[in-house]
Design an enzyme around this catalytic site. Structure first.
Site: not given
Ligand code: ARG
Length: 460
Positions: A110, A156, A277, A283, A290, A322
């Protein structure tokens, strides 16, 4: 591939679920950040005595080897891995044995994913900033080429008052300059290290978060571990900067598309930035502009996706998060591509000042100046405004321009009109008389273009 977390499970993950869960297909783009983050973590574990100096050195050396091997193509990232973090850790362990298994002491995926994405975005934001600077320079140089080209300014989309093409273009320099500083502000807030938040609550090991933050170029470390691992504000802020860049590019594109049309013909885009085109031989289409206008929707979508993903998730990490990477990657790729074609498209674009002037001469865009002329003769502005309105009405009826009316005709509307009115409503004079700072007069526009150059100098 065996899961590093397989311990408490008695069954393998269902194949479809495994595929659904995997993020390596996209988070592989952060392999370098992931490895650098791990190297800093390993160095810190060694420095704090959590692992031995020798173990720390071996981990760092192993990680360096993996980085080199991925870069030179000798190690392919396994698309069956769960994510880039798991992949690198398992390669490290297969290469180093038990020492490799010590890397994950005192940290979690994490905080890894949060640190990787911050570092990845920090570097991409730097590249986008460079591209914005190149675009600002292209716009400013183009403006300098046309200090005297007078065109209608609009409100405008109705012809309103004359302005110079240089002034018009410089308005876009202003927007892109704000984009640069907005991006810098966001990066400043983003440059905080979450590493050491661990899974959510911090760790029992005596880690040194300041050390990893400094090694990875962060200004500081996050003060709350729950927030550290679940904060994605930086993604939202950056996506919102990118959405604003796209909004500016899209407005500019819209102008370019109009200007390139036969109805306006104020500019000619270079052949190398237009397409033909398949059926209509005449064209010459402004496809790049665009597409930029169209791709703006994608980037807005990425921002909306991110806001929506985050709105309902409790602290701390949830797998919903994720989803952050694909939105961020798509926005970054899109903005970069758009900026990459936009700058040279502007560089090679030619203005057609005669057409601009022709358009400026019809549509009574000097009517305000005629009213100001009468004010100069002592009339209150509202009275002058009314008289000029009646004069314009007469012109519309008789199919004449203000320049074409005789003095006798003018006297039908007010005795204050004199011969000098013709000078006062000359389109070029109208521009020159706008002497206020930030206005379209030549001196003010020169000052504006110099200010853009000064802005660019700070980044040289
Ligand atoms: N692949 C996960 C993500 O991108 C990584 C973190 C995962 N952590 C967990 N506790 N499963 O968020």
């Amino acid at each position: 591939m065996d899961k590093l977390w397989a311990g408490r499970f008695s069954k393998e993950l269902n194949a479809a679920a495994d595929d659904f869960n995997s993020s390596v297909g996209f988070d592989c783009r952060m392999y370098e950040q992931d490895i650098k983050g791990s190297m800093a973590h390993a160095a810190m574990l060694g420095a704090c005595g959590i692992i031995t100096k020798d173990e720390s050195d071996r981990l760092i050396e192993g990680l360096e080897g993996i980085l080199g091997d991925i870069k030179d193509g000798t190690l392919d990232i396994d698309m069956n891995a769960e994510d880039i973090h798991m992949f690198i850790e398992s390669v490290l362990t297969s290469r180093l044995g038990d020492v490799g298994k010590k890397l994950h002491t005192g940290r979690s995926r994490n905080d890894q994913v949060a640190v990787d994405l911050r570092m990845w975005l920090r570097s991409e934001a730097g590249e986008i900033k460079e591209k914005l600077l190149a675009l600002i320079s292209a716009v400013n140089e183009k403006a300098k080429q046309y200090p005297d080209a007078v065109m209608p300014g609009y409100t405008h989309l109705q012809r309103a008052q004359p302005v110079t093409f240089a002034h018009y273009l410089s308005a876009y320099s202003m927007m892109f300059m704000r984009d640069v500083t907005r991006l810098q502000d966001a990066v400043k807030r983003m440059n905080v290290s979450p590493l050491g938040s661990a899974a959510l609550a911090g760790t029992t090991y005596p880690i040194n978060r300041q050390m990893t933050a400094s090694l990875l170029g962060f200004d500081s470390f996050s003060l709350n571990s729950l927030d550290g691992v679940s904060d994605r504000d930086y993604c939202i802020e950056l996506l919102s900067c990118f959405a604003t860049v796209m909004m500016h590019l899209s407005r500019f594109s819209e102008e370019i598309i109009l200007w390139q049309s036969w109805e306006f013909k104020f500019i000619e885009l270079d052949d190398s930035f237009t397409t033909g085109s398949s059926i209509m031989p005449q064209k010459k289409n402004p496809d790049m502009a665009e597409l930029v206008r169209g791709k703006t929707g994608r980037v807005y979508g990425d921002l909306m996706a991110m806001l929506t993903v985050l709105k309902g998730i409790p602290l701390a990490y949830n797998k919903d998060m994720q989803e952050d990477k694909e939105a961020v990657f798509d926005a970054v790729d899109t903005v970069k591509k758009c900026l990459t074609v936009f700058a040279p498209m502007i560089e090679t674009m030619k203005a057609l000042p005669e057409n601009m002037l022709k358009a400026a001469k019809s549509g009574f865009i000097n009517a305000t100046d005629l009213a100001d002329y009468l004010v100069g003769k002592g009339l209150p502005f509202r009275t002058a405004y009314k008289i000029v309105g009646q004069t314009v009405g007469y012109c519309v009826k008789t199919g004449k321009t203000l320049e074409e009316l005789s003095l006798d005709e003018y006297h039908e509307f007010a005795p204050e009109f004199g011969d000098d009115l013709y000078g006062a409503i000359d389109i070029k004079n109208c521009v020159e008389k706008r002497i206020s700072d930030g206005g379209t007069g030549k001196k003010a526009v020169e000052a504006e273009m110099n200010a853009v150059d000064e802005f660019l100098k700070q980044y040289k």
